[in-house]
Scaffold this motif. Sequence first.
Motif, PDB file in Angstrom:
ATOM      1  N   PRO A 153      -4.241  -3.300  11.943  1.00 37.20           N
ATOM      2  CA  PRO A 153      -5.201  -4.992  11.936  1.00 37.20           C
ATOM      3  C   PRO A 153      -4.976  -5.306  13.469  1.00 37.20           C
ATOM      4  O   PRO A 153      -4.472  -5.386  14.197  1.00 37.20           O
ATOM      5  CB  PRO A 153      -4.537  -5.253  11.360  1.00 37.20           C
ATOM      6  CG  PRO A 153      -3.747  -4.630   9.818  1.00 37.20           C
ATOM      7  CD  PRO A 153      -3.059  -3.272  10.820  1.00 37.20           C
ATOM      8  N   GLY A 178     -13.537  -7.908   6.170  1.00 34.80           N
ATOM      9  CA  GLY A 178     -13.501  -8.028   7.409  1.00 34.80           C
ATOM     10  C   GLY A 178     -12.463  -6.319   7.851  1.00 34.80           C
ATOM     11  O   GLY A 178     -12.335  -5.693   6.701  1.00 34.80           O
ATOM     12  N   ILE A 194      -7.446  -6.864   7.066  1.00 31.90           N
ATOM     13  CA  ILE A 194      -6.825  -8.330   5.842  1.00 31.90           C
ATOM     14  C   ILE A 194      -4.909  -7.086   5.782  1.00 31.90           C
ATOM     15  O   ILE A 194      -5.395  -5.677   6.236  1.00 31.90           O
ATOM     16  CB  ILE A 194      -7.873  -7.691   5.179  1.00 31.90           C
ATOM     17  CG1 ILE A 194      -8.856  -8.308   5.471  1.00 31.90           C
ATOM     18  CG2 ILE A 194      -7.177  -8.334   3.769  1.00 31.90           C
ATOM     19  CD1 ILE A 194     -10.426  -7.755   3.453  1.00 31.90           C
ATOM     20  N   GLU A 195      -4.105  -7.870   5.350  1.00 38.56           N
ATOM     21  CA  GLU A 195      -3.169  -7.381   5.082  1.00 38.56           C
ATOM     22  C   GLU A 195      -2.862  -8.203   4.107  1.00 38.56           C
ATOM     23  O   GLU A 195      -3.309  -9.106   3.125  1.00 38.56           O
ATOM     24  CB  GLU A 195      -2.145  -8.229   6.860  1.00 38.56           C
ATOM     25  CG  GLU A 195      -3.304  -7.298   8.174  1.00 38.56           C
ATOM     26  CD  GLU A 195      -1.866  -8.054   9.734  1.00 38.56           C
ATOM     27  OE1 GLU A 195      -0.881  -6.395   9.141  1.00 38.56           O
ATOM     28  OE2 GLU A 195      -1.659  -8.402   9.964  1.00 38.56           O
ATOM     29  N   VAL A 253      -3.696  -8.745  -2.620  1.00 36.84           N
ATOM     30  CA  VAL A 253      -5.414  -8.690  -2.213  1.00 36.84           C
ATOM     31  C   VAL A 253      -6.234  -7.832  -2.969  1.00 36.84           C
ATOM     32  O   VAL A 253      -7.871  -8.210  -3.375  1.00 36.84           O
ATOM     33  CB  VAL A 253      -5.775  -6.951  -0.679  1.00 36.84           C
ATOM     34  CG1 VAL A 253      -6.909  -7.014  -0.379  1.00 36.84           C
ATOM     35  CG2 VAL A 253      -4.535  -8.059   0.072  1.00 36.84           C
ATOM     36  N   SER A 311     -14.359  -3.733   2.774  1.00 32.30           N
ATOM     37  CA  SER A 311     -13.124  -4.112   3.672  1.00 32.30           C
ATOM     38  C   SER A 311     -12.086  -2.899   4.600  1.00 32.30           C
ATOM     39  O   SER A 311     -11.991  -2.347   3.982  1.00 32.30           O
ATOM     40  CB  SER A 311     -12.606  -4.965   3.238  1.00 32.30           C
ATOM     41  OG  SER A 311     -11.740  -4.657   2.074  1.00 32.30           O
ATOM     42  N   GLY A 331      -7.712  -2.989   6.652  1.00 32.90           N
ATOM     43  CA  GLY A 331      -6.969  -3.265   7.325  1.00 32.90           C
ATOM     44  C   GLY A 331      -6.198  -2.570   6.994  1.00 32.90           C
ATOM     45  O   GLY A 331      -6.126  -1.210   6.789  1.00 32.90           O
ATOM     46  N   THR A 364      -2.545  -3.107   4.159  1.00 31.06           N
ATOM     47  CA  THR A 364      -1.831  -4.046   3.578  1.00 31.06           C
ATOM     48  C   THR A 364      -0.964  -3.182   2.862  1.00 31.06           C
ATOM     49  O   THR A 364      -0.286  -2.278   3.966  1.00 31.06           O
ATOM     50  CB  THR A 364      -2.429  -3.847   1.780  1.00 31.06           C
ATOM     51  OG1 THR A 364      -2.814  -2.825   0.767  1.00 31.06           O
ATOM     52  CG2 THR A 364      -4.215  -4.870   1.565  1.00 31.06           C
TER      53      THR A 364
END
Length: 428
Positions: free
Chosen positions: A194, A283, A286-287, A293, A319, A321, A323
Amino acid sequence: MSLAPAAERSPQAQLLKRMFDAAVASALASRCVPPQLPPAPRGRLIVIGAGKAAAAMARAVEDHWPGELGGLVVTRYGHGVPCRSIEVVEAAHPVPDAAGVRASERMLERVRGLGEDDLVLCLISGGGSSLLSLPAPGITLEHKQSINRALLGSGATISEINCVRRHLSAIKGGRLAAACYPARVLSLLISDVPGDRPIDIASGPTVADPTTCADALEILRRYEIELPREVAASLEEGRGESIKPGDARLARSQTRLIATPQLALQAAAKVARDAGIAAHILGDDIEGESRDVGTVLAGIARQVARYGQPFERPCVLLSGGETTVTVRGNGNGGRNVECLLSMALALDGHPGVHALMGDTDGVDGAREIAGAYLAPDTLARARRLGFNAREHLEQNDGHGFFEALGDSIVTGPTLTNVNDFRAVLIEA
């Protein structure tokens, strides 16, 4: 990429599959490395690198470099690609092993004694943190393995994990570039983190690190990670300090991002739009907890389906990122399938919502499975087979759940990595 026969017949699954394929293809070494190759140096070209894409990147260099070269790269087991002049070594990921230690030692040996006219081309991609596993003095591989396992199950972010890794390492945190001095260093980076921060891609072996041993120690204590006495002492005394901004040894080091999560999402969005469906990127960084999420994405999908807000349907929500998963159970998890299973429970069979989530490297968690596909009837099919989705989520067993339904996505090693891919399709 393969899906279950039922999913193969679904036009919604086929569209999501093409989008995932496009995201992966955008980051393939054969596409993104050749345009970034530098002019030939006056001296030698030495190629080094680490990550899940390192061998594929090395092969792309060999296929397009007109002169002599040599070097060594380390990649994950099963991700090797034959090269003519560049040696490819395989090692363990995500928990490091002795093969990664030996490869790191040999890489440092290859770059020592270079001159100002020499050029080091460093090929860095996701996974390099565990593959460049040479411990700092006074710290053992076993120390690193136990701390790495604990961090991976703690819920810590990738940025926090990599901060710790840099301060337990003899090669990450700018140390590799410092060892190349006075040669010039050009690092080509495929981002899997991210924010695309070079410091976090493979824990920044060729870039300066503003974080400190004290930062790493605070992270470990916050997540209540038990530390061996030697590790605690090294961090408390600052013995594992990394290379800091302004260090003269990094003055001739340059980095270039050649593939990123955002570019991958843009490639997927084009596939949707070419099919006549609007695509919206929520995005690329995203974390947060995977299951949280998933719940949020379900809420957005319901709002779109019910009210046409914030987007008109039909549309695809994209999206990326990275998680995290706080391990509570003993199932066959993975952050993408955990997110997808959580979303399935929150949607509760909502009609007209389909989703695909997967890791672009082809490995979600510790399983050789990229991710999974979710259809409106997923929970109903699971109940007919006697599977309790809630229990699978509590056991962190997303892979076990979707495998039983035949909805896993299996790609094999993609030889690249631009992190998580999530696509939610809301029909008209």
